[in-house]
Motif scaffolding. Structure first.
Motif, PDB file in Angstrom:
ATOM      1  N   SER B 229      -1.687  17.511   6.129  1.00 15.86           N
ATOM      2  CA  SER B 229      -3.144  17.371   6.165  1.00 15.86           C
ATOM      3  C   SER B 229      -3.870  18.539   5.519  1.00 15.86           C
ATOM      4  O   SER B 229      -5.024  18.407   5.132  1.00 15.86           O
ATOM      5  CB  SER B 229      -3.604  17.212   7.619  1.00 15.86           C
ATOM      6  OG  SER B 229      -3.028  18.263   8.382  1.00 15.86           O
ATOM      7  N   GLN B 259      -6.801   6.141   1.090  1.00 13.12           N
ATOM      8  CA  GLN B 259      -5.593   5.354   0.890  1.00 13.12           C
ATOM      9  C   GLN B 259      -5.828   4.375  -0.259  1.00 13.12           C
ATOM     10  O   GLN B 259      -6.873   3.767  -0.382  1.00 13.12           O
ATOM     11  CB  GLN B 259      -5.296   4.583   2.179  1.00 13.12           C
ATOM     12  CG  GLN B 259      -4.063   3.717   2.076  1.00 13.12           C
ATOM     13  CD  GLN B 259      -3.410   3.533   3.428  1.00 13.12           C
ATOM     14  OE1 GLN B 259      -3.514   4.399   4.283  1.00 13.12           O
ATOM     15  NE2 GLN B 259      -2.739   2.428   3.608  1.00 13.12           N
ATOM     16  N   ILE B 273      -1.357   6.179  -2.692  1.00 11.25           N
ATOM     17  CA  ILE B 273      -1.419   7.074  -1.527  1.00 11.25           C
ATOM     18  C   ILE B 273      -1.389   6.244  -0.251  1.00 11.25           C
ATOM     19  O   ILE B 273      -2.036   5.200  -0.169  1.00 11.25           O
ATOM     20  CB  ILE B 273      -2.712   7.917  -1.562  1.00 11.25           C
ATOM     21  CG1 ILE B 273      -2.759   8.689  -2.887  1.00 11.25           C
ATOM     22  CG2 ILE B 273      -2.769   8.860  -0.373  1.00 11.25           C
ATOM     23  CD1 ILE B 273      -4.116   9.207  -3.224  1.00 11.25           C
ATOM     24  N   ASP B 275      -1.800   6.926   3.897  1.00  2.79           N
ATOM     25  CA  ASP B 275      -2.057   7.885   4.978  1.00  2.79           C
ATOM     26  C   ASP B 275      -1.179   7.531   6.174  1.00  2.79           C
ATOM     27  O   ASP B 275      -1.059   6.370   6.549  1.00  2.79           O
ATOM     28  CB  ASP B 275      -3.530   7.812   5.403  1.00  2.79           C
ATOM     29  CG  ASP B 275      -4.427   8.427   4.350  1.00  2.79           C
ATOM     30  OD1 ASP B 275      -4.005   9.435   3.756  1.00  2.79           O
ATOM     31  OD2 ASP B 275      -5.530   7.896   4.118  1.00  2.79           O
ATOM     32  N   LYS B 281       0.229  12.601   3.985  1.00  9.23           N
ATOM     33  CA  LYS B 281      -0.067  11.586   2.973  1.00  9.23           C
ATOM     34  C   LYS B 281       1.207  11.367   2.170  1.00  9.23           C
ATOM     35  O   LYS B 281       1.767  12.323   1.610  1.00  9.23           O
ATOM     36  CB  LYS B 281      -1.180  12.064   2.034  1.00  9.23           C
ATOM     37  CG  LYS B 281      -2.581  11.873   2.577  1.00  9.23           C
ATOM     38  CD  LYS B 281      -3.575  12.566   1.659  1.00  9.23           C
ATOM     39  CE  LYS B 281      -4.989  12.541   2.208  1.00  9.23           C
ATOM     40  NZ  LYS B 281      -5.662  11.246   2.044  1.00  9.23           N
TER      41      LYS B 281
END
Lengths: 321, 588
Positions: B229, B259, B273, B275, B281
């Motif tokens: 994060s 995302q 991506i 999450d 990620k």
């Protein structure tokens, strides 16, 4: 009259054929051209250093889409086996050979053959003294020596009194490191107690350092060019209670050295970046533009304070995958 | 010069024009449709690939999540375990033996947990009371590394009971062990659930995450990386290079993105991506050019099909234009025949279309032309005949006056014989000119006629003119147009001999030439130049000039009656004389 009416469709057909032909002709690269042989000092799974070089080389091969043929003797002292592997690689006529030579003299005939055939030769880790290579990918060992000297004499407040410990006087890497130290600490600004060959014996190193502490009470530094010297010296310094006042500096990492660093029995480790060496070695092999002949991979100076920083963890504790 | 650049290359025949138009249209249509369908399928492939990438990354997430969940579960077991609570409680009434048995129980529990889960490296509990228990029988802590100073410990204390996931690190709290792990740590609470009593640590072997990420195949060069994060790299295949700044990764952009996917235009990479619930990620990176499984094969198959389609349609267009223009080309061939003078041909009128109408109109036109041509020939004949009749019926008044004058003069001189001779010759001449309109007469009659004429002329010019007629008897039976020779004889006298002081001679002969009869009228008079001959032979007729009418009229008459093989030719040399040859066929 007949031919005059036929030319136009024929011309168009010819145009179409041309378009298709050029379309088909594009984007066909022969994979044969991208074969690279890489010969390391050892493929021993316990050698974290060389396994990390291997990881780097494989990462580069994936990224750059080359076919890599990895080999190396099982033991890092088997220079005859390395010569044999090199010979085998030459027979395959790869685009380039990436080599980490154990003993230049044992490889002399093969090195001459490579230069005769015009195969691109990339040397890693240990420099060649008598042969030519297209590129040399390694840490700057002289610079490593200078860094070690910088740790011995920070800010030049005290005059360093130090000794070298080595186990192989012929090793070009050890020599370059020593030269780097001597270059940074010229006679007068420091007192060099000389280079002591302790062989492959930890016991010998222990005794040597112990007698040095007695003979030269003013000694404040030991530069151990090999890990055997580090272990013996650390033991001797611990016993004499000089761990804090005599700076022990080593090169490359091992678990005992890391523990000594954690304990504070050792002052600094200068470590290379084998992953980058493997990666950049393969990259240099592909770089036919004749870029820089020497690819320098900066080494890192690890002390107790920074040893668990994320980037240094990766260097100290190679994660082999 | 006008329109030189383009119009010179413009197709000249209808066939070529139609072929060109068809070919260009088809080429354009095929090019456009191929391009569009190629792009459409390329887009489809890319969006498919993106969806595929998304699925793969979700899979990676699920795998990692299951390991994290497992650690979470283990930490909850520890959290709720009574033995652990007692073991790390600050209760002073627990005896040393009890502590030892708790320690043994807990260690057994941890061992059994570890036994079922090969992915867990170690499980430990650190009590604030200084007690430590782990899955090992004998827990030897690294004296140089106090657990309280470690990040995972500090974070767990800070979070006060919630679990904390650490980035990958080397776990160094155990003596002589340095293994790469991801740690889950959690502060343990007392029985009342309020005060913290210790920290539980569950270490996941980093191999597990590495293996998951490493085995993901995203094309040849694609890869997966993970950031936590705060943007630190959890896993990256080229982490070392990034640390050494030899390589950069789009971490800033990944952190800023939700995302989903984005494309890095510079490197041609697609970032997908995902999450995770625990703050990481997971990012899949694929190379755009690799997404189309084999772009060159796809492009080639498109090119091949387009080319094949083009070839077929080109051939068809060629054939169609050939069929369309065939009747026109037939008509063209017929027209060319008419051009060459053959008015008997007729165009086939097969169909009712424009070309059929064209053919009908053409046939009508050719018929009309033919009729007009016939009519004209007929008219010409009538005209010639009329002219001739005029010529034949008219005796030159001067000639008549002069002749009569001569007769009067001879009568005054009492030359009766001559008067009789001349008068009878004049009578014969008149009879011949008023004879019935019979086109062809026997040569004998023509010879008599010219003889009479020459007799009169000879009497008039006396010594100045002499003549000889040599026509073989066997030719007398053949026929000839009337008054064929008189114009030439007249010319010979008036233009050739009359002005010569010593006079001249006119010889008329006839002989059989190859399938015809050739008359020759020669004089030894003044002769004439080439220009004069051309003028006489030329069709230039002036009404005032009777002589010229005579020569060209005779020539045209012969050609009209017998064809161009026959006619008049003149040879002359100034000062030497003139010979006129008149050729006619043998007609009985």
């Amino acid at each position: 009259m007949r031919t005059k009416r036929l030319w136009l469709p024929l011309l168009l057909l010819g145009f179409v054929v041309l378009v298709v032909w050029t379309g088909l002709g594009r984007g066909e690269a022969s994979p044969q051209d991208n074969r690279i042989a890489i010969i390391m000092k050892t493929t021993d799974a316990n050698s974290h250093y060389w396994q990390t070089v291997r990881s780097g080389a494989l990462a580069a091969a994936k990224e750059l889409e080359v076919a890599l043929e990895l080999s190396g003797p099982l033991r890092s002292i088997d220079s005859d086996e390395q010569a044999r592997l090199l010979e085998k690689a030459i027979e395959q006529r790869p685009r380039a050979i990436v080599l980490a030579p154990i003993d230049e003299d044992a490889l002399a005939p093969q090195l001459e053959e490579i230069s005769r055939l015009g195969i691109r030769l990339i040397i890693m880790d240990t420099p060649l003294l008598h042969h030519r290579a297209d590129s040399y990918v390694s840490s700057d060992h002289v610079e490593e020596g200078r860094e070690a000297a910088g740790i011995l004499a920070p800010g030049r407040k005290t005059r360093p009194v130090y000794a070298f410990l080595t186990s192989d006087e012929k090793s070009p890497v050890a020599m370059q490191r020593r030269n780097g130290v001597l270059e940074a600490l010229p006679a007068g600004s420091a007192y060099n107690l000389g280079m002591i060959n302790v062989g492959k014996s930890e016991e010998q190193a222990y005794r040597t350092v112990k007698s040095l502490t007695v003979a030269y009470p003013g000694m404040n530094g030991i530069i151990a060019l090999t890990d055997i010297g580090v272990a013996g010296a650390a033991k001797a310094l611990k016993e004499t209670g000089l761990s804090g006042s005599v700076k022990l500096i080593g090169f490359d990492s091992s678990v005992p050295e890391i523990q000594l660093l954690e304990q504070g029995a050792m002052h600094a480790l200068i470590v290379q970046n084998p992953f980058n060496m493997g990666f950049l070695g393969v990259q240099a092999a592909l770089d036919s533009s004749g870029g820089s002949a020497t690819v320098d991979i900066p080494s890192a100076t690890i002390t107790r304070a920074n040893m668990y920083a994320p980037e240094n963890q990766k260097l100290l504790f190679p994660f082999v995958y | 010069m006008r329109g030189r650049r383009f119009l010179d290359y413009y197709p000249k025949t209808i066939h070529a024009a139609i072929s060109t138009a068809f070919s260009l249209l088809i080429l354009a249509a095929i090019a456009v449709t191929s391009l569009i369908s190629y792009n459409v399928s390329e887009d489809a492939v890319i969006s498919n690939s993106e969806a595929y990438m998304g699925e793969i990354i979700t899979q990676v997430n699920n795998n990692i999540q299951s390991y994290i969940d497992n650690m979470e579960n283990i930490s909850l077991i520890i959290f709720t375990n009574k033995d652990v609570k007692y073991y790390i409680s600050s209760n002073p009434f627990i005896s040393r033996e009890e502590v030892r048995s708790y320690q043994k129980n807990i260690s057994d529990l941890f061992q059994s947990l570890l036994y079922t889960r090969k992915d867990i490296a170690s499980i430990m509990v650190f009590g604030y009371n200084g007690r430590v228990v782990s899955d090992r029988r004998l827990t030897q802590l690294n004296p140089n590394v106090p657990p309280q100073d470690q990040d995972w410990y500090k974070q767990a204390v800070k979070e006060g009971g919630r679990s904390v996931i650490s980035p990958p690190h080397v776990q160094n709290v155990l003596q002589g062990e340095y293994s790469w792990v991801v740690s889950l740590s959690r502060e343990l609470k007392s029985i009342n659930g309020m005060t913290g009593q210790g920290v539980a640590l569950v270490d996941l072997k980093l191999n597990v995450i590495n293996d998951i990420c490493r085995n993901v195949k995203l094309g040849q060069r694609g890869y997966v990386f993970i950031v936590d994060s705060s943007g630190n790299i959890v896993y990256h295949p080229q982490q070392q290079l990034i640390y050494s700044k030899l390589r950069t990764e789009q971490i800033g952009r990944v952190m800023a993105s939700e995302q989903g996917s984005f494309v890095d235009k510079d490197s041609g990479r697609i970032y997908t991506i995902h999450d995770t619930s625990f703050g990481w990620k997971i990012v899949g990176v694929a190379y755009q050019d690799e997404l189309i499984s084999n772009p060159s094969a796809m492009r080639n198959s498109f090119l091949l099909w387009a080319a094949a389609g083009l070839a077929v349609t080109l051939i068809i267009s060629f054939i169609i234009s050939h069929r369309i223009t065939r009747p026109i080309r037939r008509l063209q061939a017929v027209m060319r025949q008419v051009e060459r003078g053959d008015f008997d041909v007729r165009a086939e009128v097969g169909q009712a279309g424009e070309v059929g109408q064209l053919g009908r109109a053409f046939n009508m036109m050719v018929g009309q032309t033919r009729r007009l041509l016939d009519e004209r020939v007929q008219t010409e004949k009538i005209k010639r005949r009329t002219e001739l009749r005029l010529l034949q019926s008219q005796i030159n008044p001067h000639f008549l006056y002069n002749t009569l004058d001569s007769i009067i003069w001879m009568a005054e001189q009492r030359k009766n014989e001559e008067v009789v001779l001349m008068t009878s010759a004049l009578a014969k001449l008149f009879r011949a000119s008023i004879a019935k309109d019979d086109e062809l007469v026997p040569i004998r009659v023509e010879v008599e006629h010219i003889d009479s004429y020459l007799q009169i002329q000879k009497m008039r010019y006396r010594d100045k003119l002499d003549y000889a007629i040599d026509v073989p008897r066997e030719l007398h039976a053949f026929k000839t147009p009337r008054i064929l020779l008189q114009p030439f004889v007249e010319n010979a006298i008036y233009h050739g001999i009359k002005n010569l002081p010593e006079g001249g001679m006119i010889a008329i002969s006839a002989r059989q030439a190859d399938n015809g009869i050739e008359f020759r009228v020669s004089d030894n008079g003044q002769g004439m130049s080439e220009e004069t001959i051309k003028l006489i032979m030329g069709a230039v007729r002036r009404d005032s000039d009777r002589d010229h009418i005579g020569v060209s009229n005779v020539n045209e008459r012969i050609e009209l009656a017998f064809g161009s093989d026959y006619g008049v030719s003149i040879e002359s040399e100034p000062g030497e004389g003139t010979t006129v040859a008149i050729k006619i066929p043998q007609v009985r």
